[in-house]
Every structure is written in structure tokens, then in C-alpha cells.
Design an enzyme around this catalytic site. Structure first.
Site, short mmCIF file in Angstrom:
data_model
loop_
_atom_site.label_atom_id
_atom_site.label_comp_id
_atom_site.label_asym_id
_atom_site.label_seq_id
_atom_site.Cartn_x
_atom_site.Cartn_y
_atom_site.Cartn_z
N HIS A 37 -32.34 11.72 -17.68
CA HIS A 37 -31.84 12.98 -18.24
C HIS A 37 -32.93 13.77 -18.95
CE1 HIS A 37 -27.82 11.29 -17.45
NE2 HIS A 37 -27.58 12.56 -17.22
N CYS A 82 -23.89 18.96 -7.73
CA CYS A 82 -24.59 19.40 -8.94
C CYS A 82 -25.67 18.41 -9.36
CB CYS A 82 -23.61 19.64 -10.08
SG CYS A 82 -22.74 18.15 -10.59
C1 PEP Z 1 -25.21 13.44 -11.51
O1 PEP Z 1 -24.99 12.26 -11.82
O2 PEP Z 1 -25.65 13.79 -10.40
C2 PEP Z 1 -24.97 14.49 -12.49
C3 PEP Z 1 -25.09 15.76 -12.16
O3 PEP Z 1 -24.68 14.10 -13.75
P1 PEP Z 1 -25.80 13.61 -14.79
O4 PEP Z 1 -27.14 13.81 -14.14
O5 PEP Z 1 -25.66 14.43 -16.01
O6 PEP Z 1 -25.46 12.19 -14.99
#
Ligand code: PEP
Ligand code: MG
Length: 837
Positions: free
Chosen positions: A456, A763
């Protein structure tokens, strides 16, 4: 956790045994139990460190004391050196002053003391009597062996009678730098001896060998002669041990110790292409090595509490930071190697440095608050280190700064996000909170020793347009502040001290990237329409209001993922419904009539919330995160959904739930939504969706469809779970490729099931990957949600594609064996539609 050794009784004094060695502690307790003839005494052991190495840990001791505590009190017996300091810290950690009052730290010898203390406690003695018994435990032995009182002649010196002296030569190439010094200090602390060191070559010292901060001030370089002065029962052992360690170069491997390598690390990489880290955030970074320093701290703003309260703050921060460093150390040991991870031992050692902590305590006693006492004491050490002659050792002041900054973060709740200057930030790891708050004007690039492209923190760096490479290895942590460095975050290249020629090359690449971005930006406000006329929504992923403004300006067709958790990090309690409403509304209004999708809190995994108690999990990504945690903390979820309902009455928004694995979770979340909506009911315009991130959810997608208005595929998590490759782990980062046909088949299944019913978005980071875009569109994905900065280039990519050709490509890709083959397929099929980001 401390081990409870006996069944509980209430009216007897409890005993805690603190030892570096669990085996020793258990054996001592066994021996004492033999003397009790089954009379019950509560004895608890606090021995060893959490990672199963020898050592003592204040938190374990605190637990042990609290376990055996009763109104009768507790007597604590300790073995050597740092056990005493840890026990003192443990006392400070105990919150209840009444409990603290009734604990006695006994200076008695561990084994003899324990035996007599246990017998006294079993006989109903009070805690003072038990402690007194323990303290006189050596009397029998002393009488027996002393010439006047006993029959045996002995030539043993008494504890303080002799001072042993010896010298050794430093063989380590960089002298006693962080790792060997930490080794030396930890070994000396474990012995019952007072050891001092003097640098005979420079005249520095004597200094206590038990203090890492002071050992560094010896300025001990390769070839220097060091004198050891040791006194106490284990003086001779200390000398022998130190001499042997010095001979073995304090167990540094040959290359680190300087045997087999001609040049130190700066020179090894100087001017060449360096080791190859992983590409993490595209863009070229050219600048000087910079670090995270302590953020400017409002030292005088908060009223200063009583000395005991301020000291308590320091103690709590120490515990906090120690846990963080332990965690990073464990990750580093797993991903890079035990030896490299030892750099963090030096950091841990500083946190229990007697000299440093004494200074902090003294300053607090003199009226300073916790923050200024910490800053003041640290400054002394930093200055001592900075004055050292050797540039390498001088550079170790970085370690002091790193730990100092972490402590300030914990003391003030403000992440240490200030960089030491404009340039390339070099750090071990970044937390999401730190990445979110980095000063964009300072950060020309990021180099992480550890980490992975889909963590993240890195996603945030990408969304903020900061070029980054990760998994560069721990050697980058040794680079001196100000060293010139360039990175290409798109290819993963890193060059230290580049030649003029290399610099020119990188500048040319940067210029070319800039030209392309400018072209893409010129059309960013137009829709992304494919060659054959399909309109694809290109939305933005956001973490804040500032991201929203930037994404709207970059032409985003809305927001496909608002990571609301970033508004919950870096604070000491959750925002209330009003505050959330204001924040969400501001984001929604930035996009006017364009759709904005808010994801409910997705914490856990690599996003801890300091004010939520989250037990340590062996596999946090497989643990209590996302919707699982939200459903258990219904209050947080309800507040969040209440705020979103309010916003939905004024703007076109959607809500989606993360990490759903089964229908019951979605249903429960929808029930919380109904309750949060209140008597007015769920607003008509509020669309409800879920993320598909768990393979089981993709496989069972049909069961969810009747309850959903849309789906968003989180390829970051879906990939890590499908390929069993943790997203924060650089060792498996190459395997965790969303273009693996296994992942693509799951997305296909979702798209096929949802076709004609509800829209499917992606996403995850794959949505901005030029090679993945044609495949995703070919599978039937209708919306790509990407970082705001990527919107123009993703739209440009879509405009160059023909969806019929994409469908054929996707179909072929599903038949392939791995992601590399899929990437090859795409690049050969679309050679004339060049990758644009
Ligand atoms: C994902 O897991 O692809 C997502 C968009 O959520 P995050 O990256 O915040 O876990
Ligand atoms: Mg996810």
C-alpha cells in the site's frame, strides 16, 4: 506471554523469574519447586525474546508480574545485565500504581535467591521478608567458602577485587560500526561484569561496553587497539569472550568485515548499474540520498505532565517502537536474510541503551516533557557520532536518527515524514501513513531496501507520482546522506554516483517521458473511446481530498475506489460521523455529477490502525482484515455507512465492501447499512457493490449478483491470494503478476456471470498496466480505476485499442501457462500500439 508455573493461590507472595534463557529459568523454577514439597507458590517466568533468542523483554516481565500479582505483592528475581534494566522498564510499564508499589526487584542471585524466596513465600512470609531472604541467599555459600568461616582453602577473587585488562585489534573493515557494535554490546550486557573500553589508538574512552551509543563514540576503526577493562564475577569470561569475538570480527561475514571485498559498499555500486531492485512507480528520479528525519514537533504546545506521566509516555513509545522494529526485522530476516536484518538489532539496542534512557529520565526529572527530553538526549548521541573522524562510522548517526524519528512518531502521533532535504528518499520500508504524508516537493524518488510493488505504501507513492524502486537490498541503507543517485521507477534501475554519461541518459529518458505525458494530458478530459467505438470509464483511485482534486484535474471520469482507511490512519481515534460526512462530501463534490465509489474501511494486513487493538497475526493478509474486521467492529462500520448515506442524499455515490468471501458477509454488511441509514431508509441513488479480491468470491460470483449493483475487481489482492504470493514480499513479487492466466480466468468468470446484469470494474494496479489493459477490456471489464496521475495515459492506451482484437487476445491469454507468456503475447500482438506508461 509469561509462563505460569504453579496453580494459583491468593494469599502468598508471587515470584517472577527473569532470565535471558528460558531453559535456565525453567530449570531454576524446577529446582525451587523441589524444595516446596508441593506447597503452592505462584511463580511466573519471563525469559528470552519474542523471536526465541536469548534476552529479556520488558513487556514479558510486565505480563509475568501481572499474572502472579495479588495484594501480597511480587518479588522479581533477575539474572544478568540487561535483565535488571528490562525489569525496571517493566515496572514503569505497569499502569496501576498500586500494583507497581507492591513489586520488589531483588538484587539476589537468581538460583540461590529463587530457592530461598520460594520457600519463604510458601511459608507465608510477606514480600519484604521474601526479598530479604533472597538477598541473604549467598550467606551460607560465602561462609562455607571463605577462609575464616569454612574449611576449604580458596583462591577465588571476590566480586570486586580484580580488574582484568586486555587489548584487541579491530579487524572489521568499517571498524565497530552498527552491527558489530550491537553484537559486542549485547554479549557484554549478558554477563555479570562491568566492562569498559578504551581506544588506545585515539585515546577515546573509557566508555561502558554495555552502551551502544557510547561504543560508537570510541571511533574504533580497522586496525585500532582497544583496551578492555573488566571487573565483577564474570570479568575473566567477558575478556575471553570479547577477545574471541574480535578475532572472529564480531561474526560479520567476510565481505561485510572487509576481507574479501576490495571496496566498501558505496564504491562497489559507484558508477555501475548497481543491483537490480524492482520497478515500483514509474518515472525518473535524479537527486541526492535523503532520509526521513523527525517531523517538526510541537514540543511546547502540549502542557507538560508530571515527571512520572512524561516518563510513562516515553516507556509506552519505547514499547510501541520496539514492536514495530521487531516486525520489520522479522520481515527483513525472512525476505533478505538474517545477517542483513541484524542492522535492526542496533536499533533495538538503542531503545534499551542505559545511558540514553538515563539521560532522558534525568531531563524529565529536570522538568522537560517527554518529547523534548527525548530530542535533547538523542541530540547528544547524534552529535557524538557526527563528530567521529571516520565517515562510515559518522554515517551511523543515521541509525540514531531513524530510531529517534520513530520514537517521535510514537510520542506525538505524527508520522516522521519530513525528509532531510530535497532528493531521493532511501529507507528500509515505508508505512502507508508515511507514504501518504511525504512532502511531494522534497521527494524526487523513493528507494526502499525492502518492500514490494503492490504494498500500500508503494501504491500511494505511485498515486502521488513519486518514482520508486523497491527491494533494493539493505546495502542502500549504508549510503551516506547526499550521495548522488538516480532511479528509473519504470524499469527498476538504480545507479549510485552515476557518471556524467549515465546522468545524461537518464535526463533524456525523463524528457521523453515528460513529452509523452504532455501529449496524453492534452486529451485527458475527453472520454476514452476505443478504436471500435466502445466507451470505457477511466476513473481514479483516491485516498484523500487532495487526491480527488488532482484526479478530477487529470480528467478522471469519476472515482472507482476511495480508500477511506487513509482518512483513519495517522490519528489517535476514528473520525466521527460528522467529520466523515464532511470529508466524503468534499470528495464527492469535487467530481460533480460523476460517480464516486467509497470503499468501507479496509484495515488489517499491511494497514494497522493504532487505536484498534489488533492482535499480532502470523499471516495478517490471511487474517482479520477488510469486511471481517469491520463486521466485528460494527460501531465503526455503522458510523461510516451513516456518513455515506448522508452524502448519498446529496451526490451520486456508491459504496462497496472489501475482502468479501461469502454471501453472509455481504448480507450482514447490507443489514448494517440499513440500520445506519435510519428511518429515511437507504438513499435511492446509493449503489451498493463489492470488491472481488478473494478467489472464492470470484468462483461463487453468481450467489452475490442478486444483491449487487456493481462489482469491482481488486486485482492486487486477488493476485496475491490466487498465486499464494504475499503482496508485500519482494521474494515473490515477480510471481504475483495479475496477468497470470489463473487470475485472468477468475476475472473472466466474474465478467461472464455479470454480463448484461451489472457492470464490472477493475481497481487494482493492473488497471493501469499497459499490458493488462487490452486483456481486461477483452474479458469484458467496462471501467478501469487507476491512480489519478495515470488517468491520461490509460485513456490514451484505451484509445489505441480495438476491443474485438482485445477479446481474441484475452481468449488466447487464458490458454497460456504464466504471466510472462501473456505479456509476450500482448507485446507481439500490439507491437504497433506502443505501451504508453
Ligand atoms: C486490490 O486489492 O486490488 C485493491 C484495489 O485494494 P487494496 O489495494 O487497497 O487492497
Ligand atoms: Mg484489496
Amino acid at each position: 506471554m509469561a509462563e505460569q508455573e504453579e496453580a494459583s493461590t491468593t494469599q502468598l507472595v508471587g515470584i517472577v523469574v527473569v532470565s535471558h534463557s528460558p531453559a535456565l529459568a525453567r530449570a531454576a523454577v524446577d529446582l525451587a519447586s523441589e524444595m516446596l514439597h508441593e506447597r503452592p507458590v505462584r511463580m511466573a517466568i519471563a525469559a528470552g525474546l519474542p523471536d526465541a533468542t536469548l534476552g529479556t523483554d520488558a513487556v514479558r516481565i510486565q505480563d509475568a508480574i501481572e499474572e502472579v500479582d495479588s495484594p501480597e505483592g511480587v518479588v522479581v528475581l533477575m539474572d544478568l545485565g540487561s535483565a535488571v534494566l528490562s525489569a525496571e522498564l517493566a515496572l514503569d510499564l505497569i499502569e496501576d500504581p498500586e500494583v507497581r508499589e507492591r513489586v520488589i526487584l531483588s538484587p539476589a542471585p537468581l538460583v540461590e535467591g529463587l530457592v530461598v524466596a520460594a520457600v519463604a513465600a510458601a511459608g507465608g512470609a510477606d514480600r519484604k521478608e521474601v526479598a530479604a531472604e533472597a538477598q541473604s541467599a549467598l550467606m551460607g555459600k560465602t561462609d562455607h567458602l571463605s577462609p575464616s568461616g569454612g574449611s576449604t582453602e580458596t583462591s577465588q577473587p571476590t566480586a570486586d577485587s580484580a580488574q582484568e585488562v586486555a587489548t584487541f585489534v579491530v579487524h572489521n573493515r568499517h571498524g565497530l560500526h552498527a552491527r558489530p557494535a550491537a553484537r559486542l554490546v549485547s554479549e557484554m550486557r549478558a554477563l555479570d561484569a562491568t566492562v569498559q573500553l578504551r581506544n588506545l589508538t585515539t585515546g577515546a574512552g573509557p566508555i561502558p561496553a554495555a552502551s551502544l551509543s557510547r561504543v560508537a563514540t570510541l571511533g574504533a576503526l580497522e586496525g585500532h587497539n582497544i583496551e578492555i577493562l573488566a571487573a565483577g564475577p564474570q570479568a575473566q569470561e567477558a575478556i575471553e569472550h570479547l577477545l574471541a569475538m574480535a578475532e572472529r570480527r564480531f561474526d560479520e561475514p567476510a565481505d561485510q568485515a572487509g576481507d574479501d571485498v576490495a571496496e566498501p559498499i558505496q564504491a562497489v555500486q559507484r558508477g555501475d548499474q548497481g543491483n537490480c531492485p524492482l520497478a515500483a512507480s514509474s518515472g525518473i528520479g535524479i537527486g541526492s540520498v535523503r532520509r526521513l528525519s523527525s517531523a517538526p514537533v510541537p514540543t511546547d504546545e502540549a502542557p507538560i505532565g508530571a515527571p512520572a506521566e512524561e516518563w510513562q509516555r516515553v516507556i509506552e513509545a519505547l514499547t510501541d517502537v520496539r514492536r514495530d522494529i521487531d516486525r520489520v526485522r522479522a520481515v527483513a530476516a525472512r525476505d533478505v536474510g538474517e545477517h542483513e536484518a541484524r542492522i535492526f538489532d542496533a536499533h533495538l539496542m538503542l531503545l534499551s541503551d542505559v545511558e540514553l534512557l538515563d539521560d532522558v529520565k534525568r531531563r524529565i526529572g529536570d522538568g522537560d516533557g517527554a518529547v523534548s527530553a527525548w530530542i535533547g538526549a538523542l541530540e547528544v548521541i547524534e552529535n557524538q557520532w557526527a563528530e567521529l573522524d571516520d565517515p562510515y562510522l559518522r554515517g551511523r548517526a543515521e541509525d540514531v536518527r531513524a530510531v529517534g524519528a520513530q520514537m517521535l512518531t510514537s510520542l506525538t502521533g505524527t508520522p516522521a515524514v519530513a525528509m532531510t532535504g530535497v532528493g531521493i528518499l532511501v529507507a528500509a520500508e515505508l508505512s502507508p501513513a508515511q507514504a501518504a504524508e511525504l512532502d511531494r516537493d522534497c521527494a524526487q524518488g523513493i528507494v526502499l531496501a525492502f518492500g514490494s510493488p503492490s504494498s500500500h505504501a508503494v501504491i500511494l507513492a505511485r498515486s502521488r507520482g513519486i518514482p520508486a524502486v523497491v527491494a533494493a537490498g539493505p546495502d542502500v541503507l549504508d549510503l551516506a546522506e547526499g550521495t548522488s543517485i538516480v532511479i528509473d521507477g519504470g524499469s527498476g534501475e538504480l545507479v549510485i554516483q552515476p557518471s556524467e554519461e549515465a546522468l545524461a541518459q537518464f535526463r533524456e529518458r525523463a524528457a521523453e517521458l515528460g513529452r509523452r505525458e504532455q501529449q496524453d494530458r492534452a486529451r485527458a478530459d475527453e472520454s476514452a473511446v476505443s478504436v471500435d467505438g466502445a466507451v470505457i470509464t477511466v476513473a481514479a483511485n483516491l485516498g484523500s481530498g487532495a487526491d480527488a482534486t488532482a484526479a478530477a484535474a487529470a480528467g478522471a471520469d469519476g472515482a472507482g475506489l476511495v480508500r477511506t482507511e487513509f482518512m483513519f490512519l495517522s490519528r489517535d481515534r476514528a473520525p466521527d460521523v460528522d467529520e466523515q460526512t464532511r470529508e466524503y462530501l468534499a470528495i464527492a463534490e469535487t467530481f460533480g455529477d460523476r460517480q464516486v465509489t467509497f470503499r468501507t474501511l479496509d484495515v488489517g494486513g499491511d494497514k494497522p490502525l493504532s487505536y484498534l487493538s489488533m492482535p499480532v497475526e502470523a499471516n495478517p493478509f490471511l487474517g482479520h482484515r477488510g469486511i471481517r474486521l469491520s463486521l466485528d467492529r460494527g460501531d465503526l462500520l455503522r458510523d461510516q455507512l451513516a456518513a455515506l448515506c448522508r452524502v448519498a442524499r446529496r451526490a451520486p455515490i456508491s459504496v462497496m465492501f472489501p475482502m468479501v468471501s461469502k454471501l453472509a458477509e455481504l448480507q450482514e454488511a447490507r443489514e448494517v447499512l440499513s440500520a445506519a441509514a435510519g428511518p429515511e431508509g437507504i438513499p435511492d441513488r446509493l449503489r451498493v457493490g463489492m470488491m472481488v479480491e478473494v478467489p472464492a468470491a470470484a468462483l461463487k460470483i453468481g450467489t452475490f449478483l442478486p444483491h449487487l449493483d456493481f462489482i469491482s475487481v481488486g486485482t492486487n489482492d486477488l493476485t496475491q491470494y490466487t498465486l499464494a504470493s504475499e503482496r508485500g514480499n519482494p521474494a515473490v513479487a515477480a510471481l504475483a503478476d495479475p496477468l497470470d492466466p489463473g487470475v485472468l480466468r477468475l476475472i473472466q468468470q466474474v465478467c461472464n456471470a455479470a454480463h448484461g446484469q451489472i457492470p464490472v470494474a477493475v481497481c487494482g494496479e493492473a488497471a493501469a498496466d499497459p499490458a493488462a489493459i487490452p486483456i481486461l477490456l477483452g474479458l469484458g471489464v467496462g471501467e478501469l480505476s487507476v491512480s489519478g496521475l495515470s488517468v491520461p495515459s490509460v485513456k490514451a492506451r484505451v484509445r489505441a485499442l480495438d476491443l474485438t482484437q482485445c477479446a481474441t487476445l484475452a481468449k488466447d491469454a487464458l490458454e497460456l501457462g504464466d504471466a510472462a507468456e501473456v505479456r509476450h503475447l500482448v507485446s507481439s500482438a500490439l507491437a504497433d500500439a506502443p505501451l504508453t506508461s
